[in-house]
Write a protein that holds these residues in place. Structure first.
Motif, mmCIF file in Angstrom:
data_model
loop_
_atom_site.group_PDB
_atom_site.id
_atom_site.type_symbol
_atom_site.label_atom_id
_atom_site.label_comp_id
_atom_site.label_asym_id
_atom_site.label_seq_id
_atom_site.Cartn_x
_atom_site.Cartn_y
_atom_site.Cartn_z
ATOM 1 N N LEU A 116 0.815 -1.212 0.000
ATOM 2 C CA LEU A 116 0.000 0.000 0.000
ATOM 3 C C LEU A 116 0.848 1.262 0.000
ATOM 4 C CD1 LEU A 116 -2.525 -1.163 2.746
ATOM 5 C CD2 LEU A 116 -2.815 -1.279 0.267
ATOM 6 N N LEU A 117 1.941 1.241 0.753
ATOM 7 C CA LEU A 117 2.792 2.419 0.905
ATOM 8 C C LEU A 117 3.974 2.442 -0.054
ATOM 9 C CD1 LEU A 117 2.984 2.531 4.801
ATOM 10 C CD2 LEU A 117 1.488 3.864 3.307
ATOM 11 N N ASN A 118 4.428 1.258 -0.468
ATOM 12 C CA ASN A 118 5.612 1.113 -1.309
ATOM 13 C C ASN A 118 6.809 1.868 -0.742
ATOM 14 O OD1 ASN A 118 4.900 -0.696 -3.423
ATOM 15 N ND2 ASN A 118 3.521 0.872 -4.173
ATOM 16 N N GLN A 119 7.002 1.730 0.550
ATOM 17 C CA GLN A 119 8.182 2.303 1.189
ATOM 18 C C GLN A 119 8.558 1.438 2.374
ATOM 19 O OE1 GLN A 119 6.518 6.161 2.626
ATOM 20 N NE2 GLN A 119 7.457 5.594 4.564
ATOM 21 N N TYR A 120 9.820 1.521 2.731
ATOM 22 C CA TYR A 120 10.335 0.785 3.870
ATOM 23 C C TYR A 120 9.712 1.335 5.154
ATOM 24 C CZ TYR A 120 13.631 -0.829 7.396
ATOM 25 O OH TYR A 120 14.194 -1.394 8.510
ATOM 26 N N ILE A 121 9.354 0.451 6.066
ATOM 27 C CA ILE A 121 8.876 0.833 7.391
ATOM 28 C C ILE A 121 9.861 0.241 8.385
ATOM 29 C CG2 ILE A 121 7.008 0.679 9.084
ATOM 30 C CD1 ILE A 121 5.114 0.115 6.688
ATOM 31 N N PHE A 174 11.608 -0.799 12.026
ATOM 32 C CA PHE A 174 11.051 -1.427 13.222
ATOM 33 C C PHE A 174 10.559 -0.399 14.232
ATOM 34 C CE2 PHE A 174 13.798 -5.068 11.925
ATOM 35 C CZ PHE A 174 12.772 -5.987 11.764
ATOM 36 N N LYS A 175 11.264 0.702 14.366
ATOM 37 C CA LYS A 175 10.888 1.700 15.368
ATOM 38 C C LYS A 175 9.850 2.690 14.855
ATOM 39 C CE LYS A 175 14.857 1.021 18.219
ATOM 40 N NZ LYS A 175 15.787 1.603 19.157
ATOM 41 N N GLU A 176 9.419 2.512 13.604
ATOM 42 C CA GLU A 176 8.327 3.324 13.065
ATOM 43 C C GLU A 176 6.968 2.695 13.350
ATOM 44 O OE1 GLU A 176 9.594 5.655 9.205
ATOM 45 O OE2 GLU A 176 10.204 3.538 9.056
ATOM 46 N N ALA A 177 6.978 1.473 13.845
ATOM 47 C CA ALA A 177 5.744 0.773 14.222
ATOM 48 C C ALA A 177 5.820 0.439 15.709
ATOM 49 C CB ALA A 177 5.590 -0.510 13.410
ATOM 50 N N GLU A 178 4.759 0.740 16.417
ATOM 51 C CA GLU A 178 4.690 0.385 17.831
ATOM 52 C C GLU A 178 3.518 -0.561 18.003
ATOM 53 O OE1 GLU A 178 6.113 2.993 21.040
ATOM 54 O OE2 GLU A 178 3.981 3.084 21.583
ATOM 55 N N ILE A 179 3.798 -1.711 18.597
ATOM 56 C CA ILE A 179 2.812 -2.784 18.739
ATOM 57 C C ILE A 179 2.511 -2.989 20.217
ATOM 58 C CG2 ILE A 179 2.326 -5.219 18.274
ATOM 59 C CD1 ILE A 179 2.836 -3.779 15.677
ATOM 60 N N ILE A 180 1.229 -3.047 20.536
ATOM 61 C CA ILE A 180 0.818 -3.360 21.898
ATOM 62 C C ILE A 180 -0.031 -4.634 21.833
ATOM 63 C CG2 ILE A 180 -0.437 -2.589 23.946
ATOM 64 C CD1 ILE A 180 0.044 0.313 22.871
ATOM 65 N N ASN A 205 -5.996 -11.044 24.783
ATOM 66 C CA ASN A 205 -7.055 -11.727 24.027
ATOM 67 C C ASN A 205 -6.619 -12.110 22.613
ATOM 68 O OD1 ASN A 205 -7.076 -9.300 22.652
ATOM 69 N ND2 ASN A 205 -9.204 -8.798 23.119
ATOM 70 N N GLY A 206 -5.320 -11.908 22.291
ATOM 71 C CA GLY A 206 -4.812 -12.304 20.977
ATOM 72 C C GLY A 206 -4.820 -11.192 19.944
ATOM 73 N N THR A 207 -5.403 -10.052 20.274
ATOM 74 C CA THR A 207 -5.380 -8.917 19.350
ATOM 75 C C THR A 207 -4.188 -8.022 19.690
ATOM 76 O OG1 THR A 207 -6.782 -7.508 20.748
ATOM 77 C CG2 THR A 207 -7.908 -8.964 19.154
ATOM 78 N N ALA A 208 -3.990 -7.014 18.882
ATOM 79 C CA ALA A 208 -2.909 -6.058 19.135
ATOM 80 C C ALA A 208 -3.326 -4.696 18.610
ATOM 81 C CB ALA A 208 -1.619 -6.504 18.455
ATOM 82 N N THR A 209 -2.810 -3.661 19.244
ATOM 83 C CA THR A 209 -2.984 -2.299 18.760
ATOM 84 C C THR A 209 -1.684 -1.912 18.062
ATOM 85 O OG1 THR A 209 -4.448 -1.791 20.606
ATOM 86 C CG2 THR A 209 -3.479 0.078 19.425
ATOM 87 N N VAL A 210 -1.808 -1.303 16.888
ATOM 88 C CA VAL A 210 -0.649 -0.926 16.088
ATOM 89 C C VAL A 210 -0.663 0.578 15.842
ATOM 90 C CG1 VAL A 210 0.519 -1.238 13.862
ATOM 91 C CG2 VAL A 210 -0.700 -3.161 14.913
ATOM 92 N N TYR A 211 0.443 1.219 16.140
ATOM 93 C CA TYR A 211 0.634 2.635 15.838
ATOM 94 C C TYR A 211 1.776 2.739 14.841
ATOM 95 C CZ TYR A 211 -2.104 3.412 20.064
ATOM 96 O OH TYR A 211 -3.091 3.397 21.010
ATOM 97 N N ILE A 212 1.547 3.488 13.758
ATOM 98 C CA ILE A 212 2.571 3.697 12.740
ATOM 99 C C ILE A 212 2.927 5.178 12.735
ATOM 100 C CG2 ILE A 212 3.151 3.530 10.288
ATOM 101 C CD1 ILE A 212 2.661 0.812 11.534
ATOM 102 N N ASN A 213 4.213 5.482 12.845
ATOM 103 C CA ASN A 213 4.693 6.856 12.788
ATOM 104 C C ASN A 213 5.901 6.866 11.848
ATOM 105 O OD1 ASN A 213 5.166 9.535 13.210
ATOM 106 N ND2 ASN A 213 5.950 9.297 15.281
ATOM 107 N N LEU A 214 5.636 7.096 10.579
ATOM 108 C CA LEU A 214 6.682 7.022 9.569
ATOM 109 C C LEU A 214 7.626 8.221 9.667
ATOM 110 C CD1 LEU A 214 4.481 5.841 6.573
ATOM 111 C CD2 LEU A 214 5.871 4.448 8.122
ATOM 112 N N LYS A 215 8.886 7.984 9.410
ATOM 113 C CA LYS A 215 9.912 9.038 9.495
ATOM 114 C C LYS A 215 9.617 10.194 8.552
ATOM 115 C CE LYS A 215 13.690 6.153 11.083
ATOM 116 N NZ LYS A 215 14.941 5.519 10.751
#
Length: 138
Positions: free
Chosen positions: A106-111, A113-119, A123-133
């Motif tokens: 979708l983005l066609n760019q490198y992401i 590891f520290k640009e994504a924060e996973i919680i 219950n097996g789900t996760a919250t994802v925050y993306i903060n691209l440089k």
């Protein structure tokens, strides 16, 4: 999913290493040693990317936490019940790999590891925050 016949082309990889899928099909592939996993889904307006990753726990491995986790993630380690901190680092790594595989087309760019924060949640789900440089947010 649409039916696939023996006449359909082989699933090869593109210039980014992603599997080439037939039109209207999303896919992600991963492997570790002798185990491989493929995830496929129909493309839709609600689903535009899929990602899967497979990791293996092993003892004696050097921690990768400082290289792949944000400071917030490091401070948050140990909050998933029934999972050791080492396993949680590997879980977050695997989730980041899966997110990257789902979002790269979708983005066609490198992401990074520290640009994504996973919680991860118990219950097996996760919250994802993306903060691209580059300042974009997903």
């Amino acid at each position: 999913l649409p039916a696939v016949s023996a006449d359909d082309a082989a699933i090869l990889k593109d210039e980014h290493g992603r599997p080439t899928m037939p039109k209207g099909v999303l896919g992600s592939i991963t492997h570790k040693k002798k185990t491989g996993v493929a995830l496929v889904s129909s493309a839709s307006t609600r689903r535009r990317g899929v990602g899967v990753d497979l990791e293996q726990t092993c003892t004696g491995r050097r921690s990768i936490a400082r290289r792949i986790l944000t400071e917030g993630e490091i401070l948050n380690l140990g909050c998933v019940e029934g999972v050791t901190k080492e396993e949680e680092v590997l879980l977050r790594f695997s989730l980041k790999e899966s997110v990257y595989k789902a979002m790269h087309p979708l983005l066609n760019q490198y992401i990074g590891f520290k640009e994504a924060e996973i919680i991860p949640h118990t219950n097996g789900t996760a919250t994802v925050y993306i903060n691209l440089k580059n300042g974009a947010h997903a």
